[in-house]
Design an enzyme around this catalytic site. Structure first.
Site, short mmCIF file in Angstrom:
data_model
loop_
_atom_site.label_atom_id
_atom_site.label_comp_id
_atom_site.label_asym_id
_atom_site.label_seq_id
_atom_site.Cartn_x
_atom_site.Cartn_y
_atom_site.Cartn_z
N ASP A 174 -5.60 5.49 -6.68
CA ASP A 174 -4.84 6.60 -6.08
C ASP A 174 -3.43 6.70 -6.65
OD1 ASP A 174 -7.11 6.67 -4.56
OD2 ASP A 174 -6.10 6.87 -2.63
N GLU B 154 1.66 0.58 -1.96
CA GLU B 154 0.29 0.79 -1.48
C GLU B 154 -0.30 -0.51 -0.89
OE1 GLU B 154 -2.75 3.70 -2.36
OE2 GLU B 154 -1.30 3.63 -0.76
N GLY C 225 -4.52 10.63 6.13
CA GLY C 225 -5.77 9.93 6.45
C GLY C 225 -7.03 10.73 6.23
#
Length: 387
Positions: free
Chosen positions: A204, A193, A141
């Site tokens: 990403d 994802e 995160g």
């Protein structure tokens, strides 16, 4: 047999936030990875469970294969060559399996990651017993693409065990997939994802799959290759941030000041394009590498100033900027801002003593410091006989 996979995290070198408003951005892989080991028991063994171990969190999830089959047989897997989205109904069935483990309140955010694992596993390998172990260099995160690296590493290990990809298992060391296999891997990772993030951009997982760098604008991704070694100090401020709120804040500022913000986004677009050119142009000797590094430092500082104009900096980020500036080093936030991580370019000729001093000072503020090469390999796999 044991298959190991590793997939790198990512940084945004330039263009975050402005990319939402039509500017170019540049992302790069970093030499910090998530690792997945997948061990399939020999057929003569009586082990009939699927076990997922998250080593860094000391957590384990385990289900009898019969229980998974009973809960998820309606999903109709495996279909390894056809990346498929997890429907709302499928997600509910998967979540029910995870809830049998009574995850603590504090760990509830992990449920989406475990859901992504179960979807990818049953879709690619079906209902086979295995033990899957996850470890990672990436802080969670913090904007370094940890969830994408996880989905890419899961998908890589699973596809390597399926009959879908063509890889010589007898080869030693870390191996890369072929181009068509990478495309399949990237599509599966993107499905993972989506389970974790809802509506990810796909940047990403693409950086983690292919490695190197990516230039992107308005949904168009172009893979680019760095012609010079780049090393960054990545400082994790450990300040959590709300990405949606930060993105919304920039949009609100743009509505209030359309002309000024349009100029900001145009400037960021120019910086990203120039940065991509500098990185791709070959450097012939140390002198030209130093000149290119100085140019990159200038572009990073300009981009950071424009991010401050957008209102996405934070006191913790400013502390990192002040600290690195004392040592004449250039830094910028990476990702959403409002905390998260800060990049500092470490020039080739910079002495190790200075790096140690900077790290000591930043760590004394409670920050976490990581050093990583930029623009390295993407997903890789390795085979070994089970011990």
């Amino acid at each position: 047999m044991e298959v190991k996979a590793r997939a790198p995290g990512k940084i945004i070198l330039s263009g975050e936030h402005a990319v939402v408003h039509g500017s170019t951005a540049v992302a790069a892989s970093i030499g910090l990875c998530t690792y997945v080991s997948l061990q399939v028991p020999p057929s003569n063994e009586n082990d009939d469970r699927l076990t997922l171990q998250l080593k860094d969190m000391a957590l384990e999830f385990s289900w009898p294969i019969g229980r998974i089959k009973e809960a998820l047989s309606s999903l109709g897997g495996p279909f390894p060559s056809t990346p498929t989205s997890c429907s709302a109904e499928s997600f509910k069935l998967i979540l029910a399996l995870i809830e049998e483990h009574n995850i603590l309140e504090a760990k509830l955010s992990l449920a989406s990651g475990v859901s992504a694992f179960l979807w990818l596993y049953t879709s690619i390998l079906g209902f086979k017993p295995a033990t899957v172990v996850v470890t990672s260099d990436l802080p969670l995160g913090s904007g370094l693409g940890s969830s994408a690296a996880l989905c890419v590493a899961f998908s890589a290990a699973l596809l390597a065990c399926s009959d879908t990809v063509n890889i010589d298992m007898k080869q030693e060391g870390w191996l890369v997939f072929g181009e068509s296999e990478l495309e399949l891997l990237n599509k599966w990772a993107f499905e993972g994802e989506k389970i974790i993030h809802g509506k990810p951009s796909g940047i990403d997982n693409t950086v983690s799959t292919y490695g190197n760098m990516i230039k992107f604008r308005s949904g168009n991704l172009t893979r680019i290759k760095s012609s010079m070694p780049l090393k960054m100090l990545i400082t994790n401020t450990k300040v959590g941030r709300n990405t949606k709120a930060l993105v919304a804040g920039v949009s609100e500022r743009t509505l209030r000041n359309p002309d000024a913000m349009s100029s900001v986004f145009n400037a960021v677009d120019s910086i990203s394009k120039e940065l991509a050119n500098v990185i791709q142009t070959p450097a012939s000797d140390d002198l030209s590498i130093t000149a290119k590094e100085e140019k990159l430092e200038e572009l990073m500082e300009m981009n950071q100033g424009l991010l401050q104009c957008m209102g996405v900096s934070h006191a913790s980020i400013e502390t990192v900027l002040r600290t690195t500036l004392k040592y004449k080093l250039a830094s910028k936030l990476t990702g959403a801002g409002g905390g998260g991580c800060v990049l500092t370019l470490l020039p080739t000729l910079l002495s190790g003593t200075i790096v140690d001093k900077v790290i000591a000072e930043l760590e004394s503020c409670g920050f976490q410091c990581l050093i990583a090469g930029i623009g390295g390999n993407g997903a890789e796999i390795c085979f070994s006989a089970s011990s």
